[in-house]
Design an enzyme around this catalytic site. Structure first.
Site, PDB file in Angstrom:
ATOM      1  N   SER A 144      31.704  11.015  69.860  1.00 22.51           N
ATOM      2  CA  SER A 144      30.836   9.946  69.975  1.00 22.51           C
ATOM      3  C   SER A 144      31.085   8.809  69.213  1.00 22.51           C
ATOM      4  O   SER A 144      31.825   8.911  67.901  1.00 22.51           O
ATOM      5  CB  SER A 144      29.482  10.491  69.575  1.00 22.51           C
ATOM      6  OG  SER A 144      28.545   9.517  69.534  1.00 22.51           O
ATOM      7  N   TYR A 158      24.073  14.481  63.535  1.00 24.31           N
ATOM      8  CA  TYR A 158      24.885  14.318  64.732  1.00 24.31           C
ATOM      9  C   TYR A 158      26.214  13.605  64.439  1.00 24.31           C
ATOM     10  O   TYR A 158      27.301  14.088  64.939  1.00 24.31           O
ATOM     11  CB  TYR A 158      23.852  13.608  65.939  1.00 24.31           C
ATOM     12  CG  TYR A 158      25.027  13.572  66.908  1.00 24.31           C
ATOM     13  CD1 TYR A 158      24.834  14.439  68.247  1.00 24.31           C
ATOM     14  CD2 TYR A 158      25.025  11.964  67.193  1.00 24.31           C
ATOM     15  CE1 TYR A 158      25.534  14.102  69.152  1.00 24.31           C
ATOM     16  CE2 TYR A 158      25.909  11.668  68.389  1.00 24.31           C
ATOM     17  CZ  TYR A 158      26.025  12.669  69.504  1.00 24.31           C
ATOM     18  OH  TYR A 158      26.764  12.548  70.693  1.00 24.31           O
TER      19      TYR A 158
HETATM   20  P1  NAP Z   1      22.897  15.613  78.607  1.00 26.75           P
HETATM   21  O1  NAP Z   1      22.717  14.801  79.816  1.00 26.75           O
HETATM   22  O2  NAP Z   1      21.704  16.024  77.698  1.00 26.75           O
HETATM   23  O3  NAP Z   1      23.778  17.283  78.598  1.00 26.75           O
HETATM   24  C1  NAP Z   1      23.937  17.878  77.786  1.00 26.75           C
HETATM   25  C2  NAP Z   1      24.414  19.056  78.439  1.00 26.75           C
HETATM   26  O4  NAP Z   1      24.751  20.219  77.028  1.00 26.75           O
HETATM   27  C3  NAP Z   1      23.454  19.939  79.198  1.00 26.75           C
HETATM   28  O5  NAP Z   1      24.351  20.564  80.492  1.00 26.75           O
HETATM   29  C4  NAP Z   1      22.994  21.058  78.604  1.00 26.75           C
HETATM   30  O6  NAP Z   1      22.838  22.215  79.434  1.00 26.75           O
HETATM   31  C5  NAP Z   1      24.100  21.451  77.594  1.00 26.75           C
HETATM   32  N1  NAP Z   1      23.529  21.895  76.399  1.00 26.75           N
HETATM   33  C6  NAP Z   1      22.547  21.706  75.566  1.00 26.75           C
HETATM   34  N2  NAP Z   1      22.248  22.562  74.613  1.00 26.75           N
HETATM   35  C7  NAP Z   1      23.384  23.409  74.728  1.00 26.75           C
HETATM   36  C8  NAP Z   1      23.703  24.678  74.014  1.00 26.75           C
HETATM   37  N3  NAP Z   1      23.072  25.240  72.985  1.00 26.75           N
HETATM   38  N4  NAP Z   1      24.806  25.534  74.322  1.00 26.75           N
HETATM   39  C9  NAP Z   1      25.376  25.082  75.594  1.00 26.75           C
HETATM   40  N5  NAP Z   1      25.258  23.986  76.332  1.00 26.75           N
HETATM   41  C10 NAP Z   1      24.156  23.191  75.736  1.00 26.75           C
HETATM   42  O7  NAP Z   1      24.090  14.806  77.483  1.00 26.75           O
HETATM   43  P2  NAP Z   1      25.162  13.929  77.812  1.00 26.75           P
HETATM   44  O8  NAP Z   1      24.597  12.418  77.268  1.00 26.75           O
HETATM   45  O9  NAP Z   1      25.759  14.098  79.114  1.00 26.75           O
HETATM   46  O10 NAP Z   1      26.042  14.402  76.590  1.00 26.75           O
HETATM   47  C11 NAP Z   1      27.303  14.953  76.672  1.00 26.75           C
HETATM   48  C12 NAP Z   1      28.090  14.864  75.470  1.00 26.75           C
HETATM   49  O11 NAP Z   1      28.475  13.571  75.329  1.00 26.75           O
HETATM   50  C13 NAP Z   1      27.528  15.317  74.267  1.00 26.75           C
HETATM   51  O12 NAP Z   1      28.519  16.156  73.571  1.00 26.75           O
HETATM   52  C14 NAP Z   1      27.242  14.171  73.523  1.00 26.75           C
HETATM   53  O13 NAP Z   1      27.006  14.302  72.068  1.00 26.75           O
HETATM   54  C15 NAP Z   1      28.181  12.929  73.864  1.00 26.75           C
HETATM   55  N6  NAP Z   1      27.878  11.855  73.963  1.00 26.75           N
HETATM   56  C16 NAP Z   1      26.799  11.542  74.559  1.00 26.75           C
HETATM   57  C17 NAP Z   1      26.420   9.973  74.263  1.00 26.75           C
HETATM   58  C18 NAP Z   1      25.320   9.504  75.274  1.00 26.75           C
HETATM   59  O14 NAP Z   1      24.784   8.176  74.732  1.00 26.75           O
HETATM   60  N7  NAP Z   1      24.821  10.048  76.227  1.00 26.75           N
HETATM   61  C19 NAP Z   1      27.194   9.212  73.540  1.00 26.75           C
HETATM   62  C20 NAP Z   1      28.216   9.787  72.772  1.00 26.75           C
HETATM   63  C21 NAP Z   1      28.535  11.083  73.071  1.00 26.75           C
HETATM   64  P3  NAP Z   1      21.388  22.341  80.239  1.00 26.75           P
HETATM   65  O15 NAP Z   1      21.058  21.378  80.898  1.00 26.75           O
HETATM   66  O16 NAP Z   1      21.370  23.822  80.740  1.00 26.75           O
HETATM   67  O17 NAP Z   1      20.276  22.218  78.913  1.00 26.75           O
END
Ligand code: NAP
Length: 249
Positions: A144, A158
């Protein structure tokens, strides 16, 4: 080798967008989820329609070693040998200064965002390393831009967890590059997914978008494009790289 990729956290957001893009390139997929089988099933259906030879779903809490072992055992049983891992599953928590954070919250953050990806990387290396009898492969870790900003007063825990992902990428790359495994990372900036709602800020991407250099947040698809490139043979000499996908932030 036919591409076979396990994506953690592929039921929604960046992981789901990555699954759909990989499907168009003929990847067989293990679509992992934690709590939302309904969403994971829908992603798998879409992937089959888009061209995946196989798209199966499997549940695991990545913070639990037994569950991670079972997840990889399902891949072993149901799919050809793994060629890729996208270490994408991750969580944030409600915005808070560090002084107000409980140890339980910090522990969960580190367990899901650091221990989980390390366990998944370990299991992937065991299967891909040529030293261990595998055919090589690629691990893409999802970090991130919080590593650079530090996320003060939001979620320093985080940001620190993602700092560990960058170090994991650097060290593991050097460990397994001689064994045919490329380890790389993407650092998304603010991306329009459901993760912000879990931090108590569902409108974060639209609210902060105009203040970003490109005047908007990323879509999950734009981050997925970078992940898919890193996984591909087009990135065959890219190892240890941490690619900012931040719109210039
Ligand atoms: P998201 O839409 O909330 O999706 C998160 C995913 O992680 C979901 O598939 C969820 O499964 C799964 N998850 C949650 N808790 C878990 C656990 N304890 N064990 C296994 N899986 C789990 O998030 P996203 O924004 O796509 O984020 C994906 C990655 O990108 C993350 O690592 C996040 O830190 C990183 N990121 C995101 C952003 C942003 O702005 N969105 C920015 C920088 C980095 P369920 O749906 O089944 O709960």
């Amino acid at each position: 080798m036919k591409p076979v990729t396990l994506i953690t956290g592929a039921s929604q957001g960046i992981g789901a967008a990555t699954a759909r893009l990989l499907a168009t390139q003929g990847h067989s997929l293990l679509i992992h989820y934690a709590h939302r089988p309904d969403l994971a099933r829908e992603v798998a259906q879409q992937c089959l329609q888009l061209g995946s030879p196989h798209a199966i779903i499997a549940q695991a809490d990545v913070a639990d070693e037994e569950q991670v072992l079972k997840l990889f055992a399902i891949a072993d049983k149901s799919l050809p040998p793994l060629t890729g891992l996208v270490n994408n599953a991750g969580v944030v928590d409600t915005t808070s200064p560090l002084a107000d954070m409980s140890a339980a919250r910090m522990q969960r953050m580190l367990n899901v965002n650091v221990l989980g990806p390390m366990l998944c990387a370990r299991e992937a290396v065991k299967r891909m390393s040529t030293r261990l009898g595998g055919q090589g492969g690629v691990i893409v870790n999802v970090s991130s831009s919080a590593v650079r900003t530090g996320s003060p007063n939001l979620y320093v825990d985080y940001a620190a967890s993602k700092g560990a992902i960058d170090v994991l990428t650097n060290g593991l790359c050097k460990e397994v590059a001689p064994e045919g495994v490329r380890v790389v990372a993407v650092r998304p900036g603010i991306t329009d997914t459901g993760i912000h709602a879990t931090g108590g800020e569902p409108d974060r991407a639209t609210r902060l978008g105009p203040s970003l250099p490109m005047g908007r947040a990323a879509s999950a698809q734009e981050v997925a494009q970078a992940i898919v490139w890193l996984l591909s043979d087009k990135a065959s000499y890219t190892a240890g790289a941490i690619l900012d996908v931040t719109g210039g932030r």
